[in-house]
Design a protein around this motif. Structure first.
Motif, short mmCIF file in Angstrom:
data_model
loop_
_atom_site.label_atom_id
_atom_site.label_comp_id
_atom_site.label_asym_id
_atom_site.label_seq_id
_atom_site.Cartn_x
_atom_site.Cartn_y
_atom_site.Cartn_z
N MET A 142 0.85 -1.10 0.06
CA MET A 142 0.09 0.11 0.12
C MET A 142 0.97 1.08 0.22
N LYS A 143 0.27 2.26 -0.50
CA LYS A 143 0.77 3.66 -0.45
C LYS A 143 0.96 4.29 0.88
N LEU A 144 2.17 4.50 1.48
CA LEU A 144 2.54 5.05 2.73
C LEU A 144 2.60 6.58 2.61
N LYS A 145 1.87 7.20 3.59
CA LYS A 145 1.55 8.71 3.60
C LYS A 145 2.72 9.21 4.71
N ILE A 146 3.29 8.39 5.35
CA ILE A 146 4.00 8.75 6.41
C ILE A 146 5.76 8.73 5.98
N LYS A 147 6.37 9.54 6.17
CA LYS A 147 7.92 9.44 5.55
C LYS A 147 8.67 9.77 6.58
N THR A 148 10.06 9.31 6.35
CA THR A 148 11.09 9.54 7.56
C THR A 148 11.38 11.20 7.67
N GLY A 149 11.38 11.49 8.73
CA GLY A 149 11.53 12.98 9.14
C GLY A 149 10.13 13.43 9.59
N ASP A 150 9.05 12.91 9.44
CA ASP A 150 7.83 13.67 9.61
C ASP A 150 7.64 13.54 11.39
N THR A 151 6.62 14.46 11.89
CA THR A 151 6.22 14.33 13.21
C THR A 151 4.92 13.87 13.24
N VAL A 152 4.96 12.70 13.93
CA VAL A 152 3.60 11.95 13.92
C VAL A 152 3.18 11.86 15.46
N LYS A 153 2.13 11.39 15.54
CA LYS A 153 1.27 10.97 17.02
C LYS A 153 0.80 9.56 16.88
N VAL A 154 0.98 8.93 17.95
CA VAL A 154 0.56 7.58 18.11
C VAL A 154 -1.09 7.74 18.51
N ILE A 155 -1.87 6.94 17.87
CA ILE A 155 -3.48 7.13 17.90
C ILE A 155 -4.03 5.94 18.66
N ALA A 156 -3.17 4.78 18.66
CA ALA A 156 -3.96 3.71 19.14
C ALA A 156 -2.56 2.72 19.77
N GLY A 157 -2.88 1.87 20.83
CA GLY A 157 -2.00 0.91 21.36
C GLY A 157 -1.66 1.44 22.69
N ASP A 158 -0.36 0.77 23.43
CA ASP A 158 -0.04 1.30 24.43
C ASP A 158 0.73 2.52 24.58
N LYS A 203 -0.37 5.44 23.06
CA LYS A 203 -1.30 6.42 22.56
C LYS A 203 -1.28 7.55 23.12
N GLY A 204 -1.29 8.71 22.26
CA GLY A 204 -1.03 10.30 22.53
C GLY A 204 0.50 10.55 22.61
N THR A 205 1.60 9.78 22.54
CA THR A 205 2.89 10.16 22.39
C THR A 205 3.27 10.64 21.07
N GLU A 206 3.99 11.63 21.32
CA GLU A 206 4.36 12.11 19.81
C GLU A 206 5.92 12.02 19.61
N GLY A 207 6.51 11.97 18.33
CA GLY A 207 7.89 11.68 18.07
C GLY A 207 8.05 11.82 16.69
N LYS A 208 9.42 11.83 16.32
CA LYS A 208 9.78 11.92 14.85
C LYS A 208 10.20 10.52 14.26
N VAL A 209 9.72 10.49 13.08
CA VAL A 209 9.88 9.12 12.30
C VAL A 209 11.46 9.04 12.04
N LEU A 210 12.11 7.91 12.43
CA LEU A 210 13.54 7.85 12.40
C LEU A 210 13.57 6.69 11.08
N GLN A 211 12.73 5.78 10.83
CA GLN A 211 13.05 4.82 9.67
C GLN A 211 11.43 4.48 9.47
N VAL A 212 11.20 4.03 7.90
CA VAL A 212 9.95 3.39 7.43
C VAL A 212 10.55 2.00 6.74
#
Length: 104
Positions: free
Chosen positions: A2-18, A20-29
């Motif tokens: 599938m087409k991934l819309k999140i790339k290395t370097g993006d700032t993301v927020k965890v929306i599900a799981g243990d 949830k609510g944590t933010e961070g920078k994507v290091l690797q995809v």
């Protein structure tokens, strides 16, 4: 695949799981497994044998991959989570945040 819309370097927020609510920078995809490694999220403790790189050995904390479906991109303008769209602007294909319509 599938087409991934999140790339290395993006700032993301965890929306599900243990984490949830944590933010961070994507290091690797990992495109094949649809997973991403996010800085400071999903840390695991791993035992490592002493080696040339790590002569002491012992327990090492590492970030483990998290599934892409559990992540949402953070809009650079408003700081809230947003969906990602693609369109052609000025002859180039660009990613944009759907909430603010700003190019990412």
């Amino acid at each position: 695949m599938m087409k991934l819309k999140i790339k290395t370097g993006d700032t993301v927020k965890v929306i599900a799981g243990d984490h949830k609510g944590t933010e961070g920078k994507v290091l690797q995809v990992d495109r094949e497994k649809n997973k991403a490694v996010v800085e400071g999220v999903n840390t695991v403790s791993k035992h490592e044998k002493p080696s040339a790189k790590n002569p002491q050995g012992g327990i090492v904390k590492k970030e483990a991959p998290i599934h892409i479906s559990n992540l949402s991109l953070i809009d650079p303008k408003s700081g809230e989570t947003t969906r990602v769209g693609y369109e052609e602007r000025e002859g180039k294909k660009v990613r944009f945040a759907k909430k603010s319509n700003e190019v990412i």
